[in-house]
Design a protein around this motif. Structure first.
Motif, PDB file in Angstrom:
ATOM      1  N   PHE A  92       1.139   2.176 -10.166  1.00 57.28           N
ATOM      2  CA  PHE A  92       1.193   3.549  -9.659  1.00 57.28           C
ATOM      3  C   PHE A  92      -0.213   4.130  -9.539  1.00 57.28           C
ATOM      4  CE2 PHE A  92       1.733   8.173 -10.279  1.00 57.28           C
ATOM      5  CZ  PHE A  92       2.529   8.434  -9.171  1.00 57.28           C
ATOM      6  N   GLY A  93      -1.068   3.876 -10.527  1.00 59.67           N
ATOM      7  CA  GLY A  93      -2.439   4.366 -10.457  1.00 59.67           C
ATOM      8  C   GLY A  93      -3.205   3.746  -9.306  1.00 59.67           C
ATOM      9  N   MET A  94      -2.993   2.459  -9.043  1.00 58.71           N
ATOM     10  CA  MET A  94      -3.658   1.798  -7.929  1.00 58.71           C
ATOM     11  C   MET A  94      -3.250   2.421  -6.603  1.00 58.71           C
ATOM     12  SD  MET A  94      -3.604  -2.259  -6.896  1.00 58.71           S
ATOM     13  CE  MET A  94      -1.815  -2.325  -6.835  1.00 58.71           C
ATOM     14  N   PHE A  95      -1.949   2.709  -6.429  1.00 59.64           N
ATOM     15  CA  PHE A  95      -1.487   3.293  -5.177  1.00 59.64           C
ATOM     16  C   PHE A  95      -2.058   4.696  -4.981  1.00 59.64           C
ATOM     17  CE2 PHE A  95       1.655   5.723  -2.687  1.00 59.64           C
ATOM     18  CZ  PHE A  95       1.621   4.981  -1.514  1.00 59.64           C
ATOM     19  N   VAL A  96      -2.088   5.498  -6.049  1.00 64.04           N
ATOM     20  CA  VAL A  96      -2.618   6.859  -5.935  1.00 64.04           C
ATOM     21  C   VAL A  96      -4.103   6.825  -5.570  1.00 64.04           C
ATOM     22  CG1 VAL A  96      -3.120   8.973  -7.216  1.00 64.04           C
ATOM     23  CG2 VAL A  96      -0.906   7.853  -7.491  1.00 64.04           C
ATOM     24  N   ALA A  97      -4.863   5.915  -6.183  1.00 69.20           N
ATOM     25  CA  ALA A  97      -6.288   5.808  -5.879  1.00 69.20           C
ATOM     26  C   ALA A  97      -6.509   5.408  -4.418  1.00 69.20           C
ATOM     27  CB  ALA A  97      -6.942   4.803  -6.811  1.00 69.20           C
ATOM     28  N   MET A  98      -5.750   4.438  -3.938  1.00 68.35           N
ATOM     29  CA  MET A  98      -5.898   4.001  -2.555  1.00 68.35           C
ATOM     30  C   MET A  98      -5.423   5.089  -1.590  1.00 68.35           C
ATOM     31  SD  MET A  98      -4.695   0.019  -3.071  1.00 68.35           S
ATOM     32  CE  MET A  98      -5.058  -0.523  -1.418  1.00 68.35           C
ATOM     33  N   LEU A  99      -4.417   5.848  -1.995  1.00 68.98           N
ATOM     34  CA  LEU A  99      -3.939   6.961  -1.175  1.00 68.98           C
ATOM     35  C   LEU A  99      -5.021   8.026  -1.037  1.00 68.98           C
ATOM     36  CD1 LEU A  99      -1.515   8.150   0.349  1.00 68.98           C
ATOM     37  CD2 LEU A  99      -0.730   9.109  -1.827  1.00 68.98           C
ATOM     38  N   TYR A 100      -5.743   8.277  -2.130  1.00 64.78           N
ATOM     39  CA  TYR A 100      -6.827   9.259  -2.077  1.00 64.78           C
ATOM     40  C   TYR A 100      -7.962   8.772  -1.174  1.00 64.78           C
ATOM     41  CZ  TYR A 100     -10.942  11.874  -3.501  1.00 64.78           C
ATOM     42  OH  TYR A 100     -12.090  12.627  -3.496  1.00 64.78           O
TER      43      TYR A 100
END
Length: 470
Positions: free
Chosen positions: A268-276
């Motif tokens: 989940f943290g990886m997806f949020v970082a890439m989304l940002y």
């Protein structure tokens, strides 16, 4: 001015190749000093000295006479890395010069500490975790070498975005296949014929990183569309929250079904970082933090094993817990305290008193013998590794490479934060591995594959001609 026969154009070469192209090819044949590779070679030799010194100090600290074990445990990882270095000179001469030496040094330090714990426990041969770790490191570096050779252009991965997404999901579901799962605390391991075990979630994070990068490149326009302006930020519309909510539910599913808090938070943290990175909206980060915090709180109230981790975190020194569920955590903290500022010295501490000191608690083991200074040095290596990966991503000209490099680098950084925070009681312990250091083949192979991908992306970024607008 007199007129006459018009000036003749320069004749093209007989083979039909333009003069400019011929000049470019001639320049390419010139021997240009490989500055990046020479720098990498110097750093690898420095890593060799440190790894050999670490194993030598372990032997001396435990009262053994340094022998062939020094060359085996200290030299073999660097020798394999030098083979990868030669391949980079031939196939990816513009790759980043810091990524490979840092990964090699961390791998060597991990093997040295695991070797030290094996000596204390009198483990020899294949029963020794250090021997298996040495074999896994050879396989991992060999896999990275093969990936550098076979993946000539990382952009081909973009074509198989959804295939990688499917592969990531299947890898996460693999432990539930009858006959493959193992009876352990978390349903994250797969046993192949009883011969060896591996954790498919480690490979799943790479597959899902490729999927996230490809998906966000295709959908970034809709995700960056105009939303509601509130508190100096632009917030996404409700219909744009769909992808984030889906990944959040998948992460919760991992926590519930596999009893694996760490992998759920990591994905989940990886997806949020890439989304940002894809959208540039801070609001996505705030929404992600709220969802992650809410999900963790909900899991601690509903799931007993997550609640136990929170209890150990908040009240580790409670007499009712210290001899039970929080024993491992407290032993690790005592080990770090014993190390103090400069440590007891390699081979002179007692890290083997902590359960799983060679895997989950490898950092407290190193902290006891290298001290706070040594832990800070290791954390600086991780910081440089992650910063080089982010720099590779930000220097790229294509969105897919930028998101992939940034996502993989952030994954390493987040995994280190979760692991270090867990063993120092900054956050609840999750059970993730410490990249490159922890004993275990699945983690080591996946991390070295990340190294290979970063090397390939950095080579493409540096060798690709820049667009100049004049």
């Amino acid at each position: 001015m007199a007129t006459g026969t018009p000036l003749a154009r320069p004749s093209a070469p007989a083979d039909g190749v333009s003069t400019d192209t011929a000049v470019v090819r001639a320049l390419r044949r010139l021997r240009v000093p490989q500055t990046q590779r020479n720098r990498e070679l110097a750093l690898l030799l420095f890593a060799l000295v440190l790894n050999l010194a670490a194993v030598t100090l372990v032997d001396l600290g435990t009262g053994r006479t340094p022998g062939t074990d020094v060359a085996l445990y200290g030299g073999l990882p660097v020798a394999l890395a030098l083979a990868l270095h030669v391949v980079l000179r031939l196939r990816a001469r513009d790759a980043d010069p810091f990524v490979l030496p840092i990964a090699t040094l961390l791998t060597g330090l991990g093997i040295a500490e695991i070797y030290r714990i094996d000596i204390a426990r009198d483990h020899l041969g294949w029963d020794a975790s250090s021997t298996r770790q040495l074999a896994w490191s050879a396989l991992a570096i060999g896999g990275a070498l093969a990936l550098v050779l076979l993946l000539r252009n990382y952009r081909v991965l973009f074509r198989y975005t959804y295939l990688f997404g499917l592969a990531g999901v299947l890898l996460l579901l693999l432990p539930f296949v009858p006959g493959l799962g193992t009876n352990q605390n978390a349903d994250v391991w797969v046993s192949v014929g009883g011969l060896f075990q591996f954790q498919p979630g480690e490979l799943a994070k790479i597959a899902l990183a490729i999927f996230f990068a490809g998906y966000l490149v295709r959908t970034r326009e809709s995700l960056t569309s105009v939303g509601t302006r509130f508190l100096w930020m632009t917030w996404p519309r409700a219909r744009e929250l769909g992808p984030l909510l889906v990944i959040w539910l998948v992460s919760l599913g991992i926590i519930v079904l596999q009893r694996d808090l760490g992998t759920g938070l990591l994905l989940f943290g990886m997806f949020v970082a890439m989304l940002y990175v894809a959208t540039g909206k801070t609001s996505w980060v705030l929404i992600g933090v709220v969802l992650a915090g809410g999900g963790a709180f909900l899991a601690s109230r509903v799931l007993p094993y997550v609640g136990a981790r929170f209890s150990n975190w908040l009240d580790a020194f409670n007499p009712d817990l210290i001899n039970g569920s929080s024993y491992q955590l407290v032993q690790g903290i005592f080990g770090l305290a014993q190390g103090g500022l400069i440590g007891t010295g390699l081979g002179q501490g007692r890290p083997y008193l902590t359960p799983l000191s060679q895997s989950d608690y490898i950092l407290p083991s190193l902290g006891e013998e290298l001290g706070l200074v040594g832990v800070f040095a290791i954390l600086c290596l991780y910081m440089v590794f992650a910063s080089r990966g982010v720099r590779i991503g930000l220097a790229g000209q294509d969105d897919f490479g930028k998101l992939l490099a940034t996502g993989l680098s952030f994954t390493i950084a987040l995994q280190v934060f979760i692991m270090v925070g867990g063993v120092t009681r900054l956050i609840p312990l999750t059970g993730l591995t410490t990249p490159f250091l922890t004993a275990g083949g699945s983690s080591l192979i996946s991390n070295w594959l990340i190294v290979a991908l970063l090397l390939r992306i950095s080579d493409a970024v540096r060798s690709r001609p820049r667009v100049v607008i004049g």
